[in-house]
Design a protein around this motif. Structure first.
Motif, PDB file in Angstrom:
ATOM      1  N   VAL A  68      24.203  39.316  42.999  1.00 49.06           N
ATOM      2  CA  VAL A  68      24.707  40.149  41.906  1.00 49.06           C
ATOM      3  C   VAL A  68      25.786  41.076  42.438  1.00 49.06           C
ATOM      4  CG1 VAL A  68      24.120  41.863  40.146  1.00 49.06           C
ATOM      5  CG2 VAL A  68      22.475  40.073  40.725  1.00 49.06           C
ATOM      6  N   ARG A  69      26.918  41.099  41.751  1.00 50.82           N
ATOM      7  CA  ARG A  69      28.026  41.974  42.133  1.00 50.82           C
ATOM      8  C   ARG A  69      28.472  42.790  40.924  1.00 50.82           C
ATOM      9  NH1 ARG A  69      32.776  39.879  40.376  1.00 50.82           N
ATOM     10  NH2 ARG A  69      33.988  41.168  41.797  1.00 50.82           N
ATOM     11  N   MET A  70      29.038  43.944  41.213  1.00 53.61           N
ATOM     12  CA  MET A  70      29.559  44.826  40.178  1.00 53.61           C
ATOM     13  C   MET A  70      31.078  44.701  40.153  1.00 53.61           C
ATOM     14  SD  MET A  70      26.763  46.162  39.108  1.00 53.61           S
ATOM     15  CE  MET A  70      25.238  45.528  39.805  1.00 53.61           C
ATOM     16  N   ASP A  71      31.651  44.762  38.956  1.00 51.49           N
ATOM     17  CA  ASP A  71      33.091  44.629  38.805  1.00 51.49           C
ATOM     18  C   ASP A  71      33.506  45.430  37.579  1.00 51.49           C
ATOM     19  OD1 ASP A  71      35.713  43.773  39.236  1.00 51.49           O
ATOM     20  OD2 ASP A  71      35.139  41.674  39.481  1.00 51.49           O
ATOM     21  N   ASN A  72      34.811  45.496  37.325  1.00 47.90           N
ATOM     22  CA  ASN A  72      35.268  46.234  36.154  1.00 47.90           C
ATOM     23  C   ASN A  72      36.598  45.686  35.646  1.00 47.90           C
ATOM     24  OD1 ASN A  72      37.560  48.226  37.161  1.00 47.90           O
ATOM     25  ND2 ASN A  72      35.974  48.166  38.754  1.00 47.90           N
ATOM     26  N   GLU A  73      36.851  45.971  34.380  1.00 47.62           N
ATOM     27  CA  GLU A  73      38.051  45.481  33.699  1.00 47.62           C
ATOM     28  C   GLU A  73      39.328  46.013  34.351  1.00 47.62           C
ATOM     29  OE1 GLU A  73      38.325  43.252  31.347  1.00 47.62           O
ATOM     30  OE2 GLU A  73      36.340  43.139  30.439  1.00 47.62           O
ATOM     31  N   GLU A  74      39.319  47.284  34.752  1.00 49.52           N
ATOM     32  CA  GLU A  74      40.523  47.874  35.352  1.00 49.52           C
ATOM     33  C   GLU A  74      40.913  47.160  36.642  1.00 49.52           C
ATOM     34  OE1 GLU A  74      40.247  52.488  33.796  1.00 49.52           O
ATOM     35  OE2 GLU A  74      39.519  52.018  35.797  1.00 49.52           O
ATOM     36  N   ALA A  75      39.936  46.861  37.483  1.00 49.29           N
ATOM     37  CA  ALA A  75      40.215  46.170  38.749  1.00 49.29           C
ATOM     38  C   ALA A  75      40.748  44.765  38.493  1.00 49.29           C
ATOM     39  CB  ALA A  75      38.967  46.117  39.618  1.00 49.29           C
ATOM     40  N   CYS A  76      40.189  44.081  37.523  1.00 45.59           N
ATOM     41  CA  CYS A  76      40.666  42.739  37.198  1.00 45.59           C
ATOM     42  C   CYS A  76      42.118  42.793  36.724  1.00 45.59           C
ATOM     43  CB  CYS A  76      39.777  42.086  36.141  1.00 45.59           C
ATOM     44  SG  CYS A  76      40.320  40.412  35.709  1.00 45.59           S
ATOM     45  N   MET A  77      42.429  43.766  35.891  1.00 46.47           N
ATOM     46  CA  MET A  77      43.801  43.897  35.395  1.00 46.47           C
ATOM     47  C   MET A  77      44.758  44.205  36.545  1.00 46.47           C
ATOM     48  SD  MET A  77      45.758  43.547  32.840  1.00 46.47           S
ATOM     49  CE  MET A  77      44.626  43.470  31.474  1.00 46.47           C
ATOM     50  N   ALA A  78      44.374  45.131  37.410  1.00 42.62           N
ATOM     51  CA  ALA A  78      45.246  45.549  38.514  1.00 42.62           C
ATOM     52  C   ALA A  78      45.413  44.470  39.576  1.00 42.62           C
ATOM     53  CB  ALA A  78      44.693  46.824  39.151  1.00 42.62           C
ATOM     54  N   GLN A  79      44.341  43.758  39.899  1.00 42.64           N
ATOM     55  CA  GLN A  79      44.367  42.817  41.014  1.00 42.64           C
ATOM     56  C   GLN A  79      44.625  41.374  40.602  1.00 42.64           C
ATOM     57  OE1 GLN A  79      40.542  43.549  42.776  1.00 42.64           O
ATOM     58  NE2 GLN A  79      41.073  45.646  43.353  1.00 42.64           N
ATOM     59  N   ASP A  80      44.261  41.034  39.366  1.00 39.20           N
ATOM     60  CA  ASP A  80      44.368  39.639  38.935  1.00 39.20           C
ATOM     61  C   ASP A  80      45.090  39.478  37.604  1.00 39.20           C
ATOM     62  OD1 ASP A  80      42.674  38.127  40.999  1.00 39.20           O
ATOM     63  OD2 ASP A  80      41.376  39.794  40.423  1.00 39.20           O
ATOM     64  N   GLY A  81      45.779  40.524  37.173  1.00 38.29           N
ATOM     65  CA  GLY A  81      46.522  40.441  35.920  1.00 38.29           C
ATOM     66  C   GLY A  81      45.649  40.157  34.717  1.00 38.29           C
ATOM     67  N   GLY A  82      44.379  40.538  34.804  1.00 39.66           N
ATOM     68  CA  GLY A  82      43.453  40.310  33.691  1.00 39.66           C
ATOM     69  C   GLY A  82      42.891  38.898  33.634  1.00 39.66           C
ATOM     70  N   ASN A  83      43.167  38.078  34.630  1.00 47.37           N
ATOM     71  CA  ASN A  83      42.707  36.685  34.653  1.00 47.37           C
ATOM     72  C   ASN A  83      41.307  36.628  35.278  1.00 47.37           C
ATOM     73  OD1 ASN A  83      42.184  33.973  35.200  1.00 47.37           O
ATOM     74  ND2 ASN A  83      44.302  33.522  35.722  1.00 47.37           N
ATOM     75  N   TRP A  84      40.300  36.689  34.408  1.00 45.29           N
ATOM     76  CA  TRP A  84      38.919  36.688  34.902  1.00 45.29           C
ATOM     77  C   TRP A  84      38.542  35.360  35.562  1.00 45.29           C
ATOM     78  CZ3 TRP A  84      35.748  40.320  36.214  1.00 45.29           C
ATOM     79  CH2 TRP A  84      35.949  41.607  35.705  1.00 45.29           C
ATOM     80  N   GLU A  85      39.079  34.264  35.084  1.00 50.09           N
ATOM     81  CA  GLU A  85      38.750  32.966  35.678  1.00 50.09           C
ATOM     82  C   GLU A  85      39.159  32.933  37.155  1.00 50.09           C
ATOM     83  OE1 GLU A  85      39.789  28.270  35.016  1.00 50.09           O
ATOM     84  OE2 GLU A  85      39.923  29.624  33.301  1.00 50.09           O
ATOM     85  N   ALA A  86      40.368  33.400  37.444  1.00 43.59           N
ATOM     86  CA  ALA A  86      40.839  33.428  38.831  1.00 43.59           C
ATOM     87  C   ALA A  86      40.017  34.425  39.653  1.00 43.59           C
ATOM     88  CB  ALA A  86      42.316  33.807  38.880  1.00 43.59           C
ATOM     89  N   ARG A  87      39.710  35.568  39.067  1.00 40.96           N
ATOM     90  CA  ARG A  87      38.946  36.590  39.773  1.00 40.96           C
ATOM     91  C   ARG A  87      37.553  36.079  40.134  1.00 40.96           C
ATOM     92  NH1 ARG A  87      39.710  41.704  40.897  1.00 40.96           N
ATOM     93  NH2 ARG A  87      37.954  43.161  41.081  1.00 40.96           N
ATOM     94  N   LEU A  88      36.880  35.469  39.189  1.00 41.76           N
ATOM     95  CA  LEU A  88      35.520  34.960  39.440  1.00 41.76           C
ATOM     96  C   LEU A  88      35.533  33.840  40.472  1.00 41.76           C
ATOM     97  CD1 LEU A  88      34.183  35.006  35.784  1.00 41.76           C
ATOM     98  CD2 LEU A  88      33.599  36.611  37.625  1.00 41.76           C
ATOM     99  N   GLU A  89      36.561  33.054  40.460  1.00 43.77           N
ATOM    100  CA  GLU A  89      36.668  31.971  41.439  1.00 43.77           C
ATOM    101  C   GLU A  89      36.738  32.518  42.858  1.00 43.77           C
ATOM    102  OE1 GLU A  89      36.405  28.281  42.831  1.00 43.77           O
ATOM    103  OE2 GLU A  89      36.231  28.790  40.711  1.00 43.77           O
ATOM    104  N   ARG A  90      37.403  33.656  43.037  1.00 40.63           N
ATOM    105  CA  ARG A  90      37.488  34.282  44.361  1.00 40.63           C
ATOM    106  C   ARG A  90      36.134  34.727  44.880  1.00 40.63           C
ATOM    107  NH1 ARG A  90      41.521  38.140  43.025  1.00 40.63           N
ATOM    108  NH2 ARG A  90      40.069  39.724  43.719  1.00 40.63           N
ATOM    109  N   PHE A  91      35.263  35.122  43.974  1.00 43.58           N
ATOM    110  CA  PHE A  91      33.960  35.649  44.373  1.00 43.58           C
ATOM    111  C   PHE A  91      32.847  34.603  44.267  1.00 43.58           C
ATOM    112  CE2 PHE A  91      36.336  39.422  42.974  1.00 43.58           C
ATOM    113  CZ  PHE A  91      36.260  40.153  44.144  1.00 43.58           C
ATOM    114  N   ARG A  92      33.225  33.387  43.992  1.00 46.55           N
ATOM    115  CA  ARG A  92      32.252  32.301  43.826  1.00 46.55           C
ATOM    116  C   ARG A  92      31.417  32.129  45.088  1.00 46.55           C
ATOM    117  NH1 ARG A  92      32.366  28.566  39.861  1.00 46.55           N
ATOM    118  NH2 ARG A  92      31.265  26.648  40.260  1.00 46.55           N
ATOM    119  N   GLY A  93      30.130  31.919  44.892  1.00 53.12           N
ATOM    120  CA  GLY A  93      29.200  31.798  46.022  1.00 53.12           C
ATOM    121  C   GLY A  93      29.183  30.466  46.672  1.00 53.12           C
TER     122      GLY A  93
END
Length: 117
Positions: free
Chosen positions: A92-117
């Motif tokens: 389980v990991r914690m995340d937030n909308e602001e970080a996704c917007m700043a680091q991944d341009g709001g692309n949750w699919e790309a962001r989640l792929e980076r943290f995939r187990g």
């Protein structure tokens, strides 16, 4: 997806939905959650991402150790569904909308792929 995998995914989604609804009642800035998993490496590959609206809200949850309570809630729901993660802290990991917007341009699919187990 075979029948066993489909049943496992259904149980997983049901357990996480219950946890999600519980977290929304806590009034802590929690917004939504999702998961990624490779079923051939389950449950080690399971990653549940708990998403908050802002970085500040997420940091407050971490400061207040509510993330520990959230992990416990998720673990309890998973156990009731017959899913036994080895170390819930890794699942389980914690995340937030602001970080996704700043680091991944709001692309949750790309962001989640980076943290995939």
């Amino acid at each position: 997806m075979n029948k066993t995998t489909a049943k496992l995914e259904k149980n997983l989604i049901n357990a996480l939905t219950l946890a999600c609804e519980e977290f929304k009642r806590w009034d802590i800035g929690f917004d939504w959650l999702t998961h990624t998993v490779s079923h051939n490496r389950f449950p080690d590959s399971l990653v549940v991402s708990c998403v908050f609206v802002t970085q500040t809200q997420m940091q407050q949850v971490l400061s207040d150790s509510l993330d520990v309570r959230m992990r416990k809630e998720i673990q309890t729901r998973l156990l009731k569904a017959g899913i036994r993660p080895k170390d819930i802290r890794r699942n389980v990991r914690m995340d937030n909308e602001e970080a996704c917007m700043a680091q991944d341009g709001g692309n949750w699919e790309a962001r989640l792929e980076r943290f995939r187990g």
